[in-house]
Scaffold this active site. Sequence first.
Site, mmCIF file in Angstrom:
data_model
loop_
_atom_site.group_PDB
_atom_site.id
_atom_site.type_symbol
_atom_site.label_atom_id
_atom_site.label_comp_id
_atom_site.label_asym_id
_atom_site.label_seq_id
_atom_site.Cartn_x
_atom_site.Cartn_y
_atom_site.Cartn_z
ATOM 1 N N HIS A 127 2.043 1.897 -3.478
ATOM 2 C CA HIS A 127 1.029 2.586 -4.291
ATOM 3 C C HIS A 127 1.142 4.094 -4.111
ATOM 4 C CE1 HIS A 127 -1.481 -0.374 -6.203
ATOM 5 N NE2 HIS A 127 -1.717 -1.029 -5.069
ATOM 6 N N GLU A 153 0.826 -1.216 0.000
ATOM 7 C CA GLU A 153 0.000 0.000 0.000
ATOM 8 C C GLU A 153 0.856 1.260 0.000
ATOM 9 O OE1 GLU A 153 -2.995 -0.360 -0.823
ATOM 10 O OE2 GLU A 153 -3.023 -2.515 -0.451
#
EC number: 3.5.1.88
Length: 197
Positions: free
Chosen positions: A152, A149
Site C-alpha cells: 500500500h 501493508e
Amino acid sequence: MAVVPIRIVGDPVLHTPTSPVPVGADGSLPADLPELIATMYETMDAAHGVGLAANQIGYGLRLFVYDCADDRRKAAHRRGVVINPVLETSEIPENMPDPDNDDEGCLSVPGESFPTGRATWARVTGLDAEGNPVELEGSGLFARMLQHETGHLDGYLYLDCLIGRHARSAKRAVKSHGWGVPGLSWLPGEGPDPFGH
C-alpha cells in the site's frame, strides 16, 4: 481521534507511493503523528482489519498499523505501528496461488478476496510510535500482512499482484461494484459490514 472513511480502489492516494514520515535530527517525529496513529487504530479496529496503511484513509505518509496473528488459526495477535518501513522477503512463488491457503482481502476492496501469491517469510524494519528502531518478522499470515501493508505504501493494492483467472475475476468485481474511480470510500461501523463480521 475517530473512525474515518477508508478509501476504495481507484482513489489516487492508493495508487501513489507515500512520502516518508519526517524524522528530526534528534529522532523526533511530527507532533501530530500520535493523533493520526490513534485514528488509524480506531478505524482498523472498527473495520475488523489486520492492518491499515495511512494512505487508505487519505494520508500520503509511509506508516501502517497492524493487529495480526502469525497464523490464521492462532488467537494471539501482535499489535503495533511501523513508521517508514523497509521490507525484505523470501522468494515469491511463481505458481498459481492456492485458493484455500492464499486467499487475501483488503479494506480498500471491501467484501472481496482473491488468492494472492506472497512470500512465505517477511521482515520489516522501521520506527515505532516513539521513533525507536523496530524490526518485525514472521511467516504465514503475519508475513502476508507485512507485504500487503508495505505494498500500500508503495502505491500498490493486492489486486496488482493477482495473476491469471484471479486477476480477471478481480477486474470483473471492481467493475461490477462501480469502483476504480476517484472519490469512493466506506465508513466502518456504518451500514452492513462488507466482510460479514
